[in-house]
Design an enzyme around this catalytic site. Structure first.
Site, PDB file in Angstrom:
ATOM      1  N   ASP A 190       0.199  -4.870   4.429  1.00  0.00           N
ATOM      2  CA  ASP A 190      -1.104  -4.596   4.417  1.00  0.00           C
ATOM      3  C   ASP A 190      -2.111  -5.791   3.978  1.00  0.00           C
ATOM      4  OD1 ASP A 190      -2.561  -2.071   5.185  1.00  0.00           O
ATOM      5  OD2 ASP A 190      -2.896  -2.039   3.325  1.00  0.00           O
TER       6      ASP A 190
ATOM      7  N   ASP B  15       0.630  -1.252   0.067  1.00  0.00           N
ATOM      8  CA  ASP B  15       0.125  -0.029  -0.139  1.00  0.00           C
ATOM      9  C   ASP B  15       0.602   1.158  -0.331  1.00  0.00           C
ATOM     10  OD1 ASP B  15      -2.259   1.611   0.159  1.00  0.00           O
ATOM     11  OD2 ASP B  15      -2.144   1.185   2.512  1.00  0.00           O
TER      12      ASP B  15
ATOM     13  N   ARG C  98     -11.186  -1.081   2.502  1.00  0.00           N
ATOM     14  CA  ARG C  98     -12.585  -1.312   2.901  1.00  0.00           C
ATOM     15  C   ARG C  98     -13.529  -1.374   1.756  1.00  0.00           C
ATOM     16  NH1 ARG C  98     -12.480   4.940   5.940  1.00  0.00           N
ATOM     17  NH2 ARG C  98     -10.053   3.729   6.022  1.00  0.00           N
TER      18      ARG C  98
ATOM     19  N   LYS D 281       1.100   7.924   0.760  1.00  0.00           N
ATOM     20  CA  LYS D 281       1.557   8.288   1.961  1.00  0.00           C
ATOM     21  C   LYS D 281       2.869   8.657   2.558  1.00  0.00           C
ATOM     22  CE  LYS D 281      -0.040   3.300   3.477  1.00  0.00           C
ATOM     23  NZ  LYS D 281      -1.336   3.789   4.577  1.00  0.00           N
TER      24      LYS D 281
END
Length: 479
Positions: free
Chosen positions: A265, A247, A328, A254
């Site tokens: 992840d 990720d 999600r 990030k």
């Protein structure tokens, strides 16, 4: 490590020995000289928990004193942690083989120590040139452990080790297609387990907008893996695991070192696959389906972007607020797929989902939420306390729904507020479970450790596997 059972006489044993001592009533049985026994007695007057090492040239006696009067879960967890300390001592002394026996000690206490010693001996060393020290043979006194119990535990520990190995592997050596292929290979060797691997074309036909959106920036195809173990004729429990192989945060990249360890992840997917395989290994009487969406999240020129609106598997539209809230999205597709196609008795997801979970409870447990699943959650919390993979239950009040409501779509994948980040992520996922009982486990704080702690070395922990396995063992109590 090779585990065997044997008859061990502590006073005459010729080899390295760990002796557990929890009850003062067993003083006369101690494998110690009078001088050594006096030293132990004097030490126990000051404290109950300690390890003393006595030379038995060319061997060593590791004398483990502990407080057996503590509540059982606490006592057993302390023994696991002490076992990790003993493992480091064994390594320092280059002792490869060791036997374990005890006095004034319960079988479950010996079992906890063996578990801690075994879990502490794992290390991720496939890229290290120098061969690290590992225990060779661990002989356990058959007065305390039964053969079938030890064999079942060994199979469970092996699945924890494989989970750790997968999570520790860099994405260069384990991307979504490679992980899917490995899971299919393992499933083919297990009785009662089937594996279906869906490629991009199949995922597109299912209109899994979340998984496809996150994958748009990747050079590697996504995969959606469905593992099924039919150990009982009943409605399945669906285990959904987040499989973000790496990720970067996508276009919301990030900052700083937040991208470090992001190979982990996909720990949710590794965890759920390992739980299902462990259940199959030990023939648990349960029906399980593991649903594992897999992709990495990268910021290429075609990556999904903030303000995009995507349509999920169940038809829900979602406004993308932050591309770093990608887990999600892929989980939502899998949860909706589970609810529609399997009519499960329960859906449980595991995901390294939010930094907010770590900020809330640190690295001491799992942030958990439930919808329509109060009884299963209660049971899971109980077994979590017993195996010391503990849950902290967060509320799912209806007021949180407003925080993920979008002006332009049905939902938004993140909020503009830093408040309740863990809960709103759980709320988002719960929408896709519809009326099916649902438990969300945010394992962000425990799936991967940047510093060694307890019986976990630096890296992947496999935390949550013992919890879910123990929970599944309890299912035959549910009518």
């Amino acid at each position: 490590m090779n585990h065997i059972l044997g008859t061990i006489n502590a006073k005459t044993h010729n080899g390295n020995l760990v002796y557990l001592y929890g009850d003062d009533a067993a003083v006369r049985t101690l494998p110690l000289s009078r001088k050594e026994a006096d030293a132990v007695r004097e030490r126990r007057e000051q404290e109950r928990d300690f390890v003393m090492v006595f030379d038995r040239l060319p061997y060593h006696l590791y004398f483990v004193s502990f407080n057996s009067e503590r509540p059982a879960p606490d006592c057993q967890e302390r023994l696991r942690c002490t076992a990790a300390k003993v493992q480091r001592m064994l390594t320092s002394n280059a002792d490869a083989d060791v036997a374990i026996t005890a006095g004034g000690t319960l079988p479950e206490e010996v079992a906890a120590f063996v578990e801690g010693l075994t879990l502490a001996d794992y290390s991720f060393d496939r890229y290290i040139s120098k061969t690290p020290h590992h225990l060779g043979t661990l002989t356990v006194d058959n007065l305390f452990v039964k053969p079938d119990e030890l064999e079942a535990s060994i199979r469970l520990w092996n699945r924890i080790f494989w989970c750790r190995e997968w999570v520790n592997l860099p994405v260069q050596d384990l991307n979504a297609p490679q992980f899917a292929e490995e899971l299919a290979s393992i499933a083919a060797d297990l009785d009662g387990v089937t594996c279906t691997v869906m490629d991009r074309k199949k995922i597109e036909s299912l209109r899994m907008g979340g998984l496809l959106a996150v994958n748009r920036g990747s050079q590697d195809e996504p995969r959606f893996v469905v593992l099924e173990y039919k150990g009982a004729k009943k409605a399945p429990i669906c285990l959904v695991g987040k499989g973000i192989m790496f990720d970067t945060g996508g276009l919301n990249i990030k900052p700083g070192d937040y991208m470090s360890e992001m190979k982990s992840d996909m720990a949710g997917a590794a965890t759920m696959a390992s739980v299902l395989f462990a259940a199959a290994d030990n023939h648990l009487p349960v029906h399980l389906v593991a649903l594992l969406p897999m992709t990495d999240n990268r910021p290429s020129g075609n990556a999904y972007a903030p303000d995009d609106i995507i349509t999920m598997y169940d038809g829900t539209t979602v406004e993308v607020v932050n591309t770093d809230a990608e887990g999600r999205l892929i989980l939502a597709d899998a949860i909706a797929y589970a609810a529609k196609n399997y009519k499960p008795s329960l859906i449980v997801d595991a995901a390294t989902l939010t930094g907010a979970a770590v900020r809330a409870i640190s690295t001491f447990g799992i942030a958990a939420m439930e919808q329509n699943a109060a009884d299963p959650m209660t049971m899971m919390r109980i077994v979590g306390d017993q195996v010391y993979e503990r849950l902290v239950q967060f509320p799912m009040w209806r007021e949180y729904d407003k925080m993920i409501k979008s002006d332009f779509a049905d939902l938004r994948n993140s909020t503009a507020s830093p408040q309740a980040g863990t809960i709103t992520a759980g709320k988002f996922l719960a929408h896709f479970a519809a009326d099916v009982p649902f438990i969300h486990l945010d394992i962000a704080g425990v799936a991967y450790f940047t510093k060694a702690q307890q019986y976990y070395r630096v890296g992947a922990s496999g935390y949550g596997i013992r919890l879910l396995y123990a929970f599944l063992q309890m299912q035959d109590m549910i009518k």
